[in-house]
Design a protein around this motif. Structure first.
Motif, mmCIF file in Angstrom:
data_model
loop_
_atom_site.group_PDB
_atom_site.id
_atom_site.type_symbol
_atom_site.label_atom_id
_atom_site.label_comp_id
_atom_site.label_asym_id
_atom_site.label_seq_id
_atom_site.Cartn_x
_atom_site.Cartn_y
_atom_site.Cartn_z
ATOM 1 N N SER A 1 -6.393 -1.177 -6.847
ATOM 2 C CA SER A 1 -7.028 -1.183 -5.539
ATOM 3 C C SER A 1 -6.038 -1.676 -4.491
ATOM 4 C CB SER A 1 -8.280 -2.071 -5.550
ATOM 5 O OG SER A 1 -8.881 -2.119 -4.279
ATOM 6 N N GLU A 2 -6.052 -1.033 -3.333
ATOM 7 C CA GLU A 2 -5.270 -1.461 -2.184
ATOM 8 C C GLU A 2 -6.200 -1.602 -0.985
ATOM 9 O OE1 GLU A 2 -2.111 -2.269 -2.028
ATOM 10 O OE2 GLU A 2 -1.611 -1.718 -4.111
ATOM 11 N N ARG A 3 -5.812 -2.461 -0.047
ATOM 12 C CA ARG A 3 -6.660 -2.717 1.114
ATOM 13 C C ARG A 3 -6.022 -2.131 2.366
ATOM 14 N NH1 ARG A 3 -10.955 -5.694 2.400
ATOM 15 N NH2 ARG A 3 -11.147 -6.632 4.478
ATOM 16 N N TRP A 4 -6.856 -1.475 3.179
ATOM 17 C CA TRP A 4 -6.404 -0.992 4.479
ATOM 18 C C TRP A 4 -7.133 -1.749 5.581
ATOM 19 C CZ3 TRP A 4 -8.246 3.474 7.888
ATOM 20 C CH2 TRP A 4 -7.352 3.659 8.947
ATOM 21 N N ASP A 5 -6.361 -2.312 6.476
ATOM 22 C CA ASP A 5 -6.920 -3.145 7.541
ATOM 23 C C ASP A 5 -7.072 -2.409 8.861
ATOM 24 O OD1 ASP A 5 -4.310 -2.814 8.217
ATOM 25 O OD2 ASP A 5 -3.760 -4.954 8.156
ATOM 26 N N GLY A 6 -6.989 -1.086 8.834
ATOM 27 C CA GLY A 6 -7.173 -0.331 10.066
ATOM 28 C C GLY A 6 -5.950 -0.293 10.956
ATOM 29 N N ARG A 7 -4.787 -0.602 10.393
ATOM 30 C CA ARG A 7 -3.555 -0.592 11.177
ATOM 31 C C ARG A 7 -2.625 0.518 10.705
ATOM 32 N NH1 ARG A 7 -2.903 -5.472 14.064
ATOM 33 N NH2 ARG A 7 -4.549 -6.982 13.540
ATOM 34 N N ASN A 8 -1.761 0.963 11.620
ATOM 35 C CA ASN A 8 -0.788 1.985 11.264
ATOM 36 C C ASN A 8 0.475 1.352 10.686
ATOM 37 O OD1 ASN A 8 0.674 0.999 13.453
ATOM 38 N ND2 ASN A 8 0.113 2.694 14.804
ATOM 39 N N GLU A 9 1.498 2.172 10.418
ATOM 40 C CA GLU A 9 2.717 1.678 9.791
ATOM 41 C C GLU A 9 3.430 0.636 10.644
ATOM 42 O OE1 GLU A 9 4.189 1.525 6.367
ATOM 43 O OE2 GLU A 9 3.380 3.546 6.610
ATOM 44 N N ALA A 10 3.253 0.709 11.972
ATOM 45 C CA ALA A 10 3.896 -0.254 12.880
ATOM 46 C C ALA A 10 3.102 -1.531 13.051
ATOM 47 C CB ALA A 10 4.114 0.406 14.248
ATOM 48 N N GLY A 11 1.915 -1.597 12.448
ATOM 49 C CA GLY A 11 1.115 -2.807 12.523
ATOM 50 C C GLY A 11 0.099 -2.818 13.637
ATOM 51 N N TYR A 12 -0.045 -1.707 14.361
ATOM 52 C CA TYR A 12 -1.004 -1.655 15.458
ATOM 53 C C TYR A 12 -2.352 -1.147 14.970
ATOM 54 C CZ TYR A 12 3.104 -2.172 18.426
ATOM 55 O OH TYR A 12 4.250 -2.624 19.012
ATOM 56 N N LEU A 13 -3.434 -1.699 15.547
ATOM 57 C CA LEU A 13 -4.771 -1.219 15.228
ATOM 58 C C LEU A 13 -4.945 0.211 15.725
ATOM 59 C CD1 LEU A 13 -6.890 -4.363 16.176
ATOM 60 C CD2 LEU A 13 -6.499 -3.486 13.878
ATOM 61 N N VAL A 14 -5.528 1.075 14.895
ATOM 62 C CA VAL A 14 -5.791 2.451 15.299
ATOM 63 C C VAL A 14 -7.183 2.546 15.901
ATOM 64 C CG1 VAL A 14 -4.245 3.353 13.546
ATOM 65 C CG2 VAL A 14 -6.678 3.118 13.021
ATOM 66 N N ALA A 15 -7.440 3.617 16.628
ATOM 67 C CA ALA A 15 -8.714 3.787 17.316
ATOM 68 C C ALA A 15 -9.833 4.077 16.319
ATOM 69 C CB ALA A 15 -8.600 4.925 18.323
ATOM 70 N N PRO A 16 -11.058 3.744 16.665
ATOM 71 C CA PRO A 16 -12.183 4.113 15.799
ATOM 72 C C PRO A 16 -12.252 5.631 15.611
ATOM 73 C CG PRO A 16 -12.884 2.567 17.504
ATOM 74 C CD PRO A 16 -11.492 2.999 17.866
ATOM 75 N N GLY A 17 -12.723 6.057 14.460
ATOM 76 C CA GLY A 17 -12.842 7.484 14.208
ATOM 77 C C GLY A 17 -12.795 7.807 12.730
ATOM 78 N N VAL A 18 -12.646 9.113 12.420
ATOM 79 C CA VAL A 18 -12.604 9.593 11.035
ATOM 80 C C VAL A 18 -11.154 9.710 10.598
ATOM 81 C CG1 VAL A 18 -13.197 11.488 9.477
ATOM 82 C CG2 VAL A 18 -14.765 10.852 11.322
#
Length: 578
Positions: free
Chosen positions: A541-558
């Motif tokens: 199992s791996e966890r995704w915190d909603g951030r991209n490769e640069a560490g920025y939060l991505v926008a809500p969506g699919v």
């Protein structure tokens, strides 16, 4: 839709190293000439080697005039050999070329919407119209599709009808087809395309029927049919063309539905034993909003995975829309690459795929309305690698229709199922053509055939760039009863939808390289959660915190999370909320 920067760079590097042309440049040239040039209206087309000379001949079911049979005489030369019984009097809809009487040569079944359908028996190259029982009665017939649904060794027939019940005909083995339609299949709505495909990998053919009101999925449980349609996925309205194919190379058959009341759909098969699950993939490229008619899977760019050709009609019979070609980028990502001869004609019906010139590349013949039909010859350049498998059944039907063929080339496992009719009104050549240009070896590791009878035939270290014939051998049990062992399985993310973070789990049944990624809805890489050259069997199992490769939060969506392991690719949608 475009590939991610990582995939674009990787594919470009591999092609340059191999000295190969870029796949996107490979398309089709219109080589229509001679008797392939037609007038009026053609509905269905079918490829098959009726004269047993090694190349594919062609039958066209025409609505406005007599149908046409053309013999392939090599070097792009076709000869019209239509006789009166073959041509008929018009009103023909569907064309199939199969060995229905299992005598070793190919017969022609023509479904007619106005008069009696015809069974044209092949007697040493001469076609004779014969009484085939209930299947030659008069109905508003549309599409025909063959399969050995009861696994008794001969081919049975399903025919859709317009504003009348559909029909299932059982072959008694003596050349007579008996109407055995169960109530569940006797759907009286306006039905069009149909295709058999073993979506649950239990060795008997299941059936999808396209319909004006609703398409329906029927599971075959040892000869008994169960309606397992899901209204949200498989139960789409306005379904015309139906095509089964393993788009993600995970070993099961996915489903493409060509629709004219709403956009076409690609349904990924995530079924498990006893649980029917299809995911309606949100891929803008393949959700074509045009009036979809015929469709087929075709590896047009010789990269090993299946692309999609979509034939489109118009809002009425006097207008039309250009056809479309969608390239499979892998990872449930497709790009619309329609261009050139593909979009030259607007207002098409059926389409059939076959390697008519024997050069190992897939070609198309497209049936058109009030425009000449098209022979679209592949323009894949020299240097491509391929293997074409032709089957001879002994315990199963002679063509091996319904057989599953698996070709292993390195870590890539490609699956093809031999079909007896698909799309709408049409039938692809009953062979397995597999391209593996990315694979630089002079042999493929193995070719395995899982026959409808349950027998397995396999061979190893097969030289590339040749046509091979595999015969069903009763004393060979091959590699075992499991046709497609599951090496890796991507599991559901939890929670989904999520806000702060979600856990993404997967399982491995054997040692494998692993790449776990998150992509946006356009297939662009956002984050690599794991990249490992070799990992032991187990659950991870791996966890995704909603951030991209640069560490920025991505926008809500699919978004989509994807697993690549041992040549298999799987992905699922995930929803981020704030």
């Amino acid at each position: 839709m475009t590939k991610s920067p990582f995939m674009n760079g990787f594919v470009l590097l591999c092609l340059l190293l191999a000295g190969l042309p870029l796949a996107a440049a490979a398309q089709f040239a219109d080589l229509t000439s001679g008797p392939l040039v037609t007038t009026g209206t053609t509905f269905g087309v079918a490829w098959g080697d009726f004269d047993k000379d090694g190349d594919l001949d062609l039958f066209m079911a025409k609505g406005s005039s007599a149908s046409k049979l053309v013999r392939n005489d090599g070097t792009n030369v076709f000869t019209d050999i239509t006789t009166a019984p073959v041509g008929g009097a018009g009103g023909d809809m569907s064309s199939t070329i199969v060995d229905y009487d299992d005598d070793g040569d190919l017969d022609i079944y023509v479904a007619n919407s106005n008069w009696a359908s015809r069974m044209l028996r092949n007697d040493a190259g001469t076609f004779v119209s014969v009484n085939a029982g209930d299947a030659t009665a008069t109905y508003t017939a549309q599409s025909a599709a063959w399969a050995d649904y009861d696994r008794d060794g001969d081919l049975d027939l399903f025919v859709t009808c317009w504003n009348q019940p559909d029909h299932l005909y059982r072959n008694d083995g003596a050349g007579i087809l008996h109407d055995v339609t169960p109530p569940v299949l006797a759907d009286p709505q306006n039905n069009t395309g149909a295709a058999w495909g073993d979506f649950d990998n239990d060795r008997d053919p299941d059936l999808y029927v396209g319909g004006r009101v609703s398409g329906k999925l029927y599971r075959n449980d040892a000869g008994t049919f169960v309606n397992v349609t899901d209204p949200l996925t498989t139960g789409k309205a306005g379904v015309n063309g139906v095509a089964w194919g393993d788009e993600d190379d995970d070993g099961d058959l996915d489903l493409y539905l060509a629709r004219d009341l709403n956009s076409s759909r690609l349904l990924r098969n995530d079924s498990t034993p006893g649980v029917v699950t299809f995911i309606d993939l949100y891929i803008p490229a393949v959700r074509d909003p045009g009036a979809g008619q015929g469709t087929t899977w075709i590896d047009y760019d010789a990269d090993g995975d299946l692309d999609i050709f979509l034939a489109k009609a118009g809002a009425d019979n006097g207008s039309g829309q250009p056809n479309a070609l969608f390239r499979n980028n892998g990872g449930d990502s497709f790009t619309d690459v329609s261009a050139g001869a593909v979009v030259a004609v607007a207002n098409s019906r059926g389409v059939a795929c076959g390697d008519y010139d024997g050069n190992g590349t897939p070609d198309l013949y497209v049936a058109n309305w009030n425009s000449s039909n098209q022979l679209l010859s592949s323009t894949i350049g020299p240097g491509s690698h391929w293997t074409e498998i032709r089957l001879i059944g002994t315990q199963s039907n002679s063509q091996g229709i319904g057989a599953r063929v698996r070709v292993v080339a390195g870590t890539h496992k490609m699956v093809r199922e031999i079909s007896g009719g698909s799309g709408i009104y049409s039938q692809n050549a009953p062979v397995a053509l597999v391209s593996h240009t990315y694979y630089t070896s002079t042999t493929v590791d193995s070719v395995v055939v899982f026959w409808p009878s349950g027998l397995v035939t396999d061979t190893t270290n097969v030289p590339i760039n040749q046509i091979i014939t595999m015969r069903e051998t009763p004393d060979q049990t091959g590699v075992g009863d499991d046709p497609l062992p599951v090496i890796a399985r991507l599991l559901a993310a939890s929670p989904n939808p999520f806000r702060a973070g979600t856990s993404i789990a997967y399982e491995l049944s054997q040692r494998s390289p692993v790449r776990l990624m998150v992509m946006d809805a356009q297939g662009r890489l956002l984050r690599v959660l794991e990249s490992t050259q070799s990992k032991e069997p187990g659950r991870y199992s791996e966890r995704w915190d909603g951030r991209n490769e640069a560490g920025y939060l991505v926008a809500p969506g699919v978004y989509f999370y994807a697993l690549s392991a041992s040549g298999l690719r799987q992905s699922y949608p995930i929803v981020l909320v704030r």
